[in-house]
Motif scaffolding. Structure first.
Motif, mmCIF file in Angstrom:
data_model
loop_
_atom_site.group_PDB
_atom_site.id
_atom_site.type_symbol
_atom_site.label_atom_id
_atom_site.label_comp_id
_atom_site.label_asym_id
_atom_site.label_seq_id
_atom_site.Cartn_x
_atom_site.Cartn_y
_atom_site.Cartn_z
ATOM 1 N N GLN A 37 0.851 -1.193 0.000
ATOM 2 C CA GLN A 37 0.000 0.000 0.000
ATOM 3 C C GLN A 37 0.888 1.245 0.000
ATOM 4 O O GLN A 37 1.101 1.887 1.018
ATOM 5 C CB GLN A 37 -0.917 0.015 1.212
ATOM 6 N N VAL A 38 1.412 1.588 -1.161
ATOM 7 C CA VAL A 38 2.268 2.757 -1.328
ATOM 8 C C VAL A 38 1.401 3.883 -1.874
ATOM 9 O O VAL A 38 0.874 3.796 -2.980
ATOM 10 C CB VAL A 38 3.440 2.445 -2.287
ATOM 11 N N LEU A 39 1.248 4.936 -1.086
ATOM 12 C CA LEU A 39 0.361 6.036 -1.448
ATOM 13 C C LEU A 39 1.030 7.051 -2.360
ATOM 14 O O LEU A 39 0.374 7.650 -3.210
ATOM 15 C CB LEU A 39 -0.154 6.725 -0.192
ATOM 16 N N ALA A 40 2.343 7.256 -2.177
ATOM 17 C CA ALA A 40 3.063 8.224 -3.008
ATOM 18 C C ALA A 40 4.532 7.824 -3.076
ATOM 19 O O ALA A 40 5.066 7.229 -2.142
ATOM 20 C CB ALA A 40 2.939 9.625 -2.439
ATOM 21 N N VAL A 41 5.175 8.158 -4.203
ATOM 22 C CA VAL A 41 6.597 7.889 -4.401
ATOM 23 C C VAL A 41 7.224 9.146 -4.980
ATOM 24 O O VAL A 41 6.686 9.742 -5.910
ATOM 25 C CB VAL A 41 6.814 6.703 -5.374
ATOM 26 N N ASN A 42 8.386 9.542 -4.410
ATOM 27 C CA ASN A 42 9.112 10.691 -4.932
ATOM 28 C C ASN A 42 10.540 10.263 -5.235
ATOM 29 O O ASN A 42 11.315 10.013 -4.339
ATOM 30 C CB ASN A 42 9.117 11.845 -3.935
ATOM 31 N N ASN A 43 10.873 10.143 -6.522
ATOM 32 C CA ASN A 43 12.243 9.872 -6.945
ATOM 33 C C ASN A 43 12.629 10.893 -8.013
ATOM 34 O O ASN A 43 12.883 10.563 -9.157
ATOM 35 C CB ASN A 43 12.402 8.438 -7.461
ATOM 36 N N GLY A 44 12.636 12.138 -7.589
ATOM 37 C CA GLY A 44 12.872 13.231 -8.521
ATOM 38 C C GLY A 44 11.574 13.826 -9.047
ATOM 39 O O GLY A 44 11.478 15.017 -9.306
ATOM 40 N N GLU A 45 10.579 12.974 -9.201
ATOM 41 C CA GLU A 45 9.255 13.398 -9.651
ATOM 42 C C GLU A 45 8.221 12.717 -8.761
ATOM 43 O O GLU A 45 8.273 11.519 -8.548
ATOM 44 C CB GLU A 45 9.044 12.990 -11.106
ATOM 45 N N LEU A 46 7.283 13.479 -8.223
ATOM 46 C CA LEU A 46 6.286 12.943 -7.297
ATOM 47 C C LEU A 46 5.191 12.201 -8.052
ATOM 48 O O LEU A 46 4.580 12.734 -8.973
ATOM 49 C CB LEU A 46 5.668 14.078 -6.471
ATOM 50 N N GLN A 47 4.955 10.952 -7.642
ATOM 51 C CA GLN A 47 3.859 10.161 -8.194
ATOM 52 C C GLN A 47 2.875 9.893 -7.062
ATOM 53 O O GLN A 47 3.247 9.312 -6.053
ATOM 54 C CB GLN A 47 4.358 8.830 -8.737
#
Length: 81
Positions: A37-47
């Motif tokens: 349950q990953v709500l958001a990911v930020n690796n240079g660009e926010l998803q």
């Protein structure tokens, strides 16, 4: 790079190398746990997911299990009459 995961009714912001306290995993010390349950990911660009990011997972290793501090509850009954 960081991610926001949901587990145990709470949300946690985690990055690589972070140590967090999570309630009720049901895994012993040394086991690997995967949070899907990953709500958001930020690796240079926010998803941001709706409600979760498709195909994203967070893997963690359980260091130890423990209990929280004991809570003492006092009950009061008022006097009648």
């Amino acid at each position: 790079m960081y991610a926001i995961i949901a587990t145990g009714g709470k949300q946690y912001k985690v990055a690589e190398g972070d140590v967090i306290k999570v309630e009720r995993l049901g895994a012993g010390a040394g086991e690997t746990v995967t949070f899907d349950q990953v709500l958001a990911v930020n690796n240079g660009e926010l998803q941001i997911g709706c409600p979760t990011v498709a195909g994203a997972t967070v893997t963690a290793t359980v260091e130890k299990e423990g209990k929280g501090k004991k809570v003492i509850v006092y009950k009061y009954k008022r006097k009648t009459g």
